[in-house]
Design an enzyme around this catalytic site. Structure first.
Site, PDB file in Angstrom:
ATOM      1  N   ARG A   2      98.268  20.404  21.466  1.00 22.06           N
ATOM      2  CA  ARG A   2      98.692  19.145  20.799  1.00 22.06           C
ATOM      3  C   ARG A   2      97.683  18.633  19.649  1.00 22.06           C
ATOM      4  NH1 ARG A   2      98.574  13.733  22.711  1.00 22.06           N
ATOM      5  NH2 ARG A   2      96.947  13.353  24.118  1.00 22.06           N
ATOM      6  N   ASN A  19      91.344  21.004  20.431  1.00 14.70           N
ATOM      7  CA  ASN A  19      92.086  22.280  20.544  1.00 14.70           C
ATOM      8  C   ASN A  19      91.623  23.245  19.536  1.00 14.70           C
ATOM      9  OD1 ASN A  19      93.368  22.204  23.067  1.00 14.70           O
ATOM     10  ND2 ASN A  19      95.057  20.752  21.982  1.00 14.70           N
ATOM     11  N   ARG A  23     106.722  21.749  18.617  1.00 11.38           N
ATOM     12  CA  ARG A  23     107.074  21.133  19.389  1.00 11.38           C
ATOM     13  C   ARG A  23     107.697  19.869  18.875  1.00 11.38           C
ATOM     14  NH1 ARG A  23     102.401  19.178  23.347  1.00 11.38           N
ATOM     15  NH2 ARG A  23     101.387  21.225  23.121  1.00 11.38           N
ATOM     16  N   SER A  77     102.938  12.667  27.695  1.00 14.81           N
ATOM     17  CA  SER A  77     103.632  13.766  28.069  1.00 14.81           C
ATOM     18  C   SER A  77     103.134  14.878  28.991  1.00 14.81           C
ATOM     19  CB  SER A  77     103.946  14.927  26.578  1.00 14.81           C
ATOM     20  OG  SER A  77     104.491  13.810  25.641  1.00 14.81           O
ATOM     21  N   SER A 134     102.398  18.564  30.883  1.00 14.74           N
ATOM     22  CA  SER A 134     102.496  20.100  30.498  1.00 14.74           C
ATOM     23  C   SER A 134     103.756  20.500  30.832  1.00 14.74           C
ATOM     24  CB  SER A 134     101.554  20.802  31.137  1.00 14.74           C
ATOM     25  OG  SER A 134     100.018  20.423  30.782  1.00 14.74           O
ATOM     26  N   GLN A 169      95.638  27.239  29.836  1.00 12.95           N
ATOM     27  CA  GLN A 169      95.038  26.110  29.175  1.00 12.95           C
ATOM     28  C   GLN A 169      93.805  26.382  28.359  1.00 12.95           C
ATOM     29  OE1 GLN A 169      96.655  22.411  31.407  1.00 12.95           O
ATOM     30  NE2 GLN A 169      94.815  22.963  32.563  1.00 12.95           N
ATOM     31  N   ARG A 227      75.773  20.038  59.687  1.00 10.99           N
ATOM     32  CA  ARG A 227      76.049  20.572  58.295  1.00 10.99           C
ATOM     33  C   ARG A 227      75.798  21.910  58.028  1.00 10.99           C
ATOM     34  NH1 ARG A 227      75.518  16.495  54.446  1.00 10.99           N
ATOM     35  NH2 ARG A 227      74.764  18.044  53.077  1.00 10.99           N
TER      36      ARG A 227
HETATM   37  C1  LIG Z   1      99.470  22.064  34.195  1.00  7.75           C
HETATM   38  C2  LIG Z   1      98.951  20.730  33.982  1.00  7.75           C
HETATM   39  O1  LIG Z   1      99.304  19.887  35.056  1.00  7.75           O
HETATM   40  N1  LIG Z   1      98.015  20.402  33.215  1.00  7.75           N
HETATM   41  C3  LIG Z   1      97.297  19.135  33.186  1.00  7.75           C
HETATM   42  C4  LIG Z   1      95.863  19.492  33.285  1.00  7.75           C
HETATM   43  C5  LIG Z   1      95.724  20.094  34.890  1.00  7.75           C
HETATM   44  O2  LIG Z   1      96.276  19.109  35.782  1.00  7.75           O
HETATM   45  C6  LIG Z   1      94.043  20.014  35.181  1.00  7.75           C
HETATM   46  O3  LIG Z   1      93.344  20.733  34.094  1.00  7.75           O
HETATM   47  C7  LIG Z   1      93.796  20.684  36.497  1.00  7.75           C
HETATM   48  O4  LIG Z   1      92.335  20.656  36.601  1.00  7.75           O
HETATM   49  O5  LIG Z   1      95.147  18.075  33.195  1.00  7.75           O
HETATM   50  C8  LIG Z   1      95.277  17.440  32.130  1.00  7.75           C
HETATM   51  O6  LIG Z   1      94.528  18.189  31.055  1.00  7.75           O
HETATM   52  P1  LIG Z   1      94.218  18.144  29.574  1.00  7.75           P
HETATM   53  O7  LIG Z   1      95.046  16.743  29.167  1.00  7.75           O
HETATM   54  O8  LIG Z   1      93.052  18.197  29.198  1.00  7.75           O
HETATM   55  O9  LIG Z   1      95.209  19.155  29.012  1.00  7.75           O
HETATM   56  C9  LIG Z   1      94.957  20.506  28.883  1.00  7.75           C
HETATM   57  C10 LIG Z   1      95.283  21.291  27.400  1.00  7.75           C
HETATM   58  O10 LIG Z   1      96.743  21.186  27.475  1.00  7.75           O
HETATM   59  C11 LIG Z   1      96.989  20.335  26.263  1.00  7.75           C
HETATM   60  N2  LIG Z   1      98.024  19.643  26.535  1.00  7.75           N
HETATM   61  C12 LIG Z   1      98.320  19.124  27.525  1.00  7.75           C
HETATM   62  C13 LIG Z   1      99.432  18.366  27.862  1.00  7.75           C
HETATM   63  C14 LIG Z   1     100.556  18.605  26.700  1.00  7.75           C
HETATM   64  N3  LIG Z   1     101.640  17.780  26.981  1.00  7.75           N
HETATM   65  N4  LIG Z   1     100.307  19.125  25.717  1.00  7.75           N
HETATM   66  C15 LIG Z   1      99.080  19.689  25.430  1.00  7.75           C
HETATM   67  O11 LIG Z   1      98.859  20.264  24.307  1.00  7.75           O
HETATM   68  C16 LIG Z   1      95.865  19.650  25.768  1.00  7.75           C
HETATM   69  O12 LIG Z   1      95.721  19.447  24.507  1.00  7.75           O
HETATM   70  C17 LIG Z   1      94.734  20.502  26.465  1.00  7.75           C
HETATM   71  O13 LIG Z   1      94.349  21.456  25.608  1.00  7.75           O
HETATM   72  C18 LIG Z   1      94.726  16.229  31.967  1.00  7.75           C
HETATM   73  O14 LIG Z   1      93.407  16.046  32.418  1.00  7.75           O
HETATM   74  O15 LIG Z   1      95.249  14.888  31.979  1.00  7.75           O
HETATM   75  C19 LIG Z   1      96.914  17.244  31.635  1.00  7.75           C
HETATM   76  C20 LIG Z   1      97.469  18.558  31.716  1.00  7.75           C
HETATM   77  O16 LIG Z   1      98.958  18.500  31.541  1.00  7.75           O
END
Ligand SMILES: CC(=O)N[C@H]1[C@H]([C@H](O)[C@H](O)CO)O[C@](OP(=O)(O)OC[C@H]2O[C@@H](n3ccc(N)nc3=O)[C@H](O)[C@@H]2O)(C(=O)O)C[C@@H]1O
Length: 410
Positions: free
Chosen positions: A37, A47, A96, A105, A107, A128, A186
């Site tokens: 996004r 991105n 989208r 929002s 993923s 990702q 440990r």
């Molecule tokens: C599959 C999933 O649940 N992904 C989430 C991940 C995941 O849980 C972690 O990486 C685990 O280690 O976490 C997040 O990860 P983050 O916010 O960095 O998003 C990862 C990449 O996906 C794009 N994205 C995310 C959600 C969305 N609706 N649209 C998108 O385009 C972002 O731009 C970015 O390139 C978080 O930190 O909040 C949000 C992500 O939604």
């Protein structure tokens, strides 16, 4: 002499053993999907921000394309600039809705929206961009787990040796307790297997699972990534560390040493636009020279081949590269050249157009065709140019090759 190019086996050639009324099953369509996004908060337009010389999404797109396991590779975005960058890498773009582009929002809902628009897709490989050290080999192994080993979902993890302690909220008068260790004994790192943590690099799942609101479920398994490649860009201080990590451990793209452009059917049949005296070109592939010199600067040898005797046509195009005309067997001359240069097919890029190019298109490490190439050649090629033959297709393909093998400058 351009072929009509019927694609694949002729209709009606299905095996006779097939029972009546059951159409042949098409292999499941696995799509790579990178969510990107525009509205990232911590790092603006994260991105597509260059990471070690390549836009962030480029690192995983390159790995997805080069893995060769996806029927389609997509970026889902709400942003024009991100769309442009994605298209430069030759992948498809899903625009989208604003509904799934908000800070809140998830993923999952964004992937569900994609699936509603792309009914042909059976399996999603959600990759990702924030984990740029991904390699094609990882994706090849995961693809096998889904397609051959029968898993419904596979996600990436990394092994960490972290001792966890319970959290005590401020103002609460309690002591902390160990969660995964005995402080009296440990374990040394080498005596303890550690624990597996989701590292956010990818989530593969079958469509029906995603429709039931799961990315992980059904017959589910993890894929353990090596610690060096497990990079997650979460906050801005992660960026310089990620930059060092991709340079050291990332996938730097395919190494192409030889680009072969087969010009039959498009530069040899009137597309080439020579003036009457056969001396000057009036139009044609002017841009080709730029793309070719770019590649040559990178040490890539460029070779134009033709089955016809068309030296005049080619020399009039003033392309600064080696030419071989009157070739009787294209594949054979490339084999000879490969052997001379000690190259594998992986190190050869091939631009073709006709049915006689299909063999080489299938073998080459990178392959492309002009937009108006015959159907069989289009099917065999990894990249279909936006340009038609004779209209900058060489340039476009050369630029594409450059982009995919972009070396990293810091
Ligand atoms: C599959 C999933 O649940 N992904 C989430 C991940 C995941 O849980 C972690 O990486 C685990 O280690 O976490 C997040 O990860 P983050 O916010 O960095 O998003 C990862 C990449 O996906 C794009 N994205 C995310 C959600 C969305 N609706 N649209 C998108 O385009 C972002 O731009 C970015 O390139 C978080 O930190 O909040 C949000 C992500 O939604």
């Amino acid at each position: 002499r351009r072929s009509t190019g019927a694609a694949g086996p002729a209709s009606g050639s299905a095996p006779k053993t097939r029972s009546r009324g059951h159409p042949p099953q098409r292999p499941p369509h696995m799509a790579a999907l990178v969510l990107a996004r525009g509205g990232s908060k911590g790092i603006p337009l994260k991105n597509i921000k260059p990471l070690a010389g390549l836009p962030l999404i480029g690192w995983v797109l390159r790995a997805a394309i080069d893995s060769g396991v996806f029927q389609s590779v997509w970026v889902s975005t709400d942003h024009d600039e991100i769309e442009k960058v994605a298209k430069k890498f030759g992948v498809k773009v899903h625009r989208r809705s604003a509904q799934v582009s908000k800070d809140t929002s998830s993923s999952l809902e964004t992937i569900q929206e994609f699936l509603r628009h792309h009914n042909e897709v059976d399996i999603i490989g959600h990759i990702q961009a924030t984990s740029p050290c991904l390699h094609p080999d990882d994706l090849i192994k995961v693809s096998k787990m889904i397609r051959e080993d029968g898993y419904d979902s596979v996600f990436s993890v990394v092994r960490r040796h972290l001792f966890r302690w319970s959290e005590i909220k401020k103002g609460v008068n309690k002591v902390t307790t160990p969660q995964n260790l005995d402080p009296a004994k440990r374990p040394r790192r080498q005596d303890w297997d550690g624990e597996l943590y989701e590292n956010g690099s990818f989530y593969f799942a079958k469509k029906d699972l995603i429709e039931k609101n799961y990315l992980q479920g059904g017959k589910v398994i993890y894929y353990e990534m090596c610690a060096e490649c497990s990079v997650d860009i979460d906050i801005d201080i992660d960026w310089p560390i990620a930059e060092q990590r991709v340079l050291r451990y990332g996938y730097l793209g395919k190494e192409i040493k030889l680009l072969v452009c087969s010009i039959d059917g498009w530069l040899t049949n009137g597309h080439s636009c020579l003036s009457e005296d056969q001396k000057e070109k009036s139009s044609g592939d002017d841009r080709g020279a730029d793309g070719i010199s770019l590649l040559k600067k990178r040490g890539v040898e460029v070779w134009l081949i033709s089955e016809e005797e068309c030296s005049k046509t080619i020399s009039a195009l003033k392309l600064d590269c080696e030419v071989k005309v009157s070739v009787t067997h294209k594949r054979q001359v490339i084999e000879d050249r490969r052997n001379k240069m000690s190259l594998s097919w992986k190190e050869v890029a091939y631009l073709g157009y006709e049915e006689s190019d299909v063999d080489c298109l299938r073998e080459a490490g990178m392959s492309g065709v002009p937009a108006d190439a015959c159907a069989a050649a289009q099917k065999a090629a990894g990249y279909i140019c936006k340009s038609n033959g004779g209209h900058s297709a060489i340039q476009e393909f050369a630029e594409y090759v450059c982009l995919l093998m972009q070396t990293v400058n810091l």
